[in-house]
Enzyme design. Structure first.
Site: not given
Ligand SMILES: NC(=O)c1ccc[n+]([C@@H]2O[C@H](COP(=O)([O-])OP(=O)(O)OC[C@H]3O[C@@H](n4cnc5c(N)ncnc54)[C@H](OP(=O)(O)O)[C@@H]3O)[C@@H](O)[C@H]2O)c1
Length: 297
Positions: A231, A94, A134-135, A109, A158, A252, A22, A73
């Protein structure tokens, strides 16, 4: 001047699992020093089975606030006394603030993402936003984007999760939202408009899979804004290709900093030094990228 840690210093911390990579301790401790806030920030690696005990200890230990990251979260919400309406609607927390022993959960966020776009001069009004994912973070971002943009299209691997997210936004009367399966045909169809804002809120392109991207370079155009919330690395393959196509590329780091800045302001009541926080995070990311390149050789 360095503020000494004394018995009256307030503690804030990150909880998650894992937390070892982190940037938050570096970012927040530098920010506390900058504005003379008598605070210190640590990171606690908390496993799911220890989450309840850890949250119950917060008032007892007089901890002022927490950031919450993966995987807590959503599960942390049931242990809080109160939820900010935004966190409640997003369905994830968060940031936690301890107000005289009562714990209130927030979600910063989505606001962080919106601020990252706004500080780059991006106005969402009258714009079509195509969002991949859509995570957890996509949910928070969609909550803000949906009320600002003219149209929001959510594409997810998905499909059912994209539909569920779109449905959960429809209570906002002004929202024009659509959900689709993430595939090349749908991407082609949805990106075939002018002045699109494309947001990658999936983890695709993140270290160690820097060579991955969901959008083929032929779909990127010079009138687009491409925002990748990943990022690490700062410049993902998607952003490199967006730049080559003449599009505006936004990384990011801004979102990371502004979601942190909003939490900082909730805990301290002071304005967060966002520029300093950004430079600290960028420096550390570049240092880590350099180290990885050296280790690869
Ligand atoms: N800049 C920032 O402040 C910030 C803040 C939070 C997160 N992030 C970054 O954002 C990203 C997502 O975080 P999250 O917390 O939202 O994660 P999460 O809840 O686990 O969601 C992951 C998302 O990515 C999709 N995904 C993963 N692998 C994939 C693939 N191979 N092909 C297509 N779709 C794929 C998933 O689709 P499915 O639903 O189909 O599994 C889901 O929509 C991470 O890299 C994280 O580091 C950045």
């Amino acid at each position: 001047m360095t503020i000494p840690i004394t018995p009256s210093t307030s503690l804030c911390a990150l909880i998650g699992h894992p937390v070892s990579h982190s940037f938050s301790p570096l970012m927040h401790n530098a920010a506390f020093q900058e504005v003379n806030a008598d605070f210190v920030y640590l990171a606690f690696d908390i496993k799911e089975e220890d989450l309840e005990k850890s949250i119950k200890a917060v008032p007892a230990l007089g901890i002022r606030g927490l950031n919450v990251t993966i995987p807590h979260k959503v599960s942390v919400m049931k242990f809080l006394d109160e939820l900010d309406p935004v966190a409640k609607e997003i369905g994830a927390v968060n940031t936690i603030v301890n107000e005289n022993g009562k714990l209130k959960g927030y979600n910063t966020d989505g606001l962080g993402a919106l601020m990252a776009l706004q500080t780059e001069g991006i106005n969402l009004e009258d714009k079509k936003v195509v969002m991949l994912g859509a995570g957890g973070s996509a949910r928070a971002i969609a909550f803000y984007i949906a009320s600002e943009a003219q149209e929001l299209v959510i594409l997810n691997r998905t499909e059912s999760k994209a539909i569920e997210l779109a449905e959960s936004l429809k209570y906002k009367k002004e929202v024009n939202v659509k959900a689709l399966k993430l595939n090349l045909d749908n991407l082609k169809m949805e990106l075939n408009d002018k002045n699109i804002i494309l947001i990658n809120s999936t983890s695709v392109g993140m270290h160690p899979n820097e060579n991955e991207t969901l959008v083929t370079s032929d779909l990127l155009k010079n009138d687009m804004v491409v925002f990748d919330i990943v990022y690490n690395p700062i410049e993902t393959r998607l952003l490199k290709e967006a730049k080559s196509a003449g599009a505006k590329a936004i990384d990011g780091v801004g979102m990371l900093v502004y979601q942190g800045a909003a939490a900082f302001e909730l805990w301290t009541g002071k304005r967060a030094p966002a520029d300093l926080m950004k430079s600290i995070v960028e420096k550390e990311l570049l240092k880590r990228e350099k180290r990885r390149r050296r280790e690869k050789k």
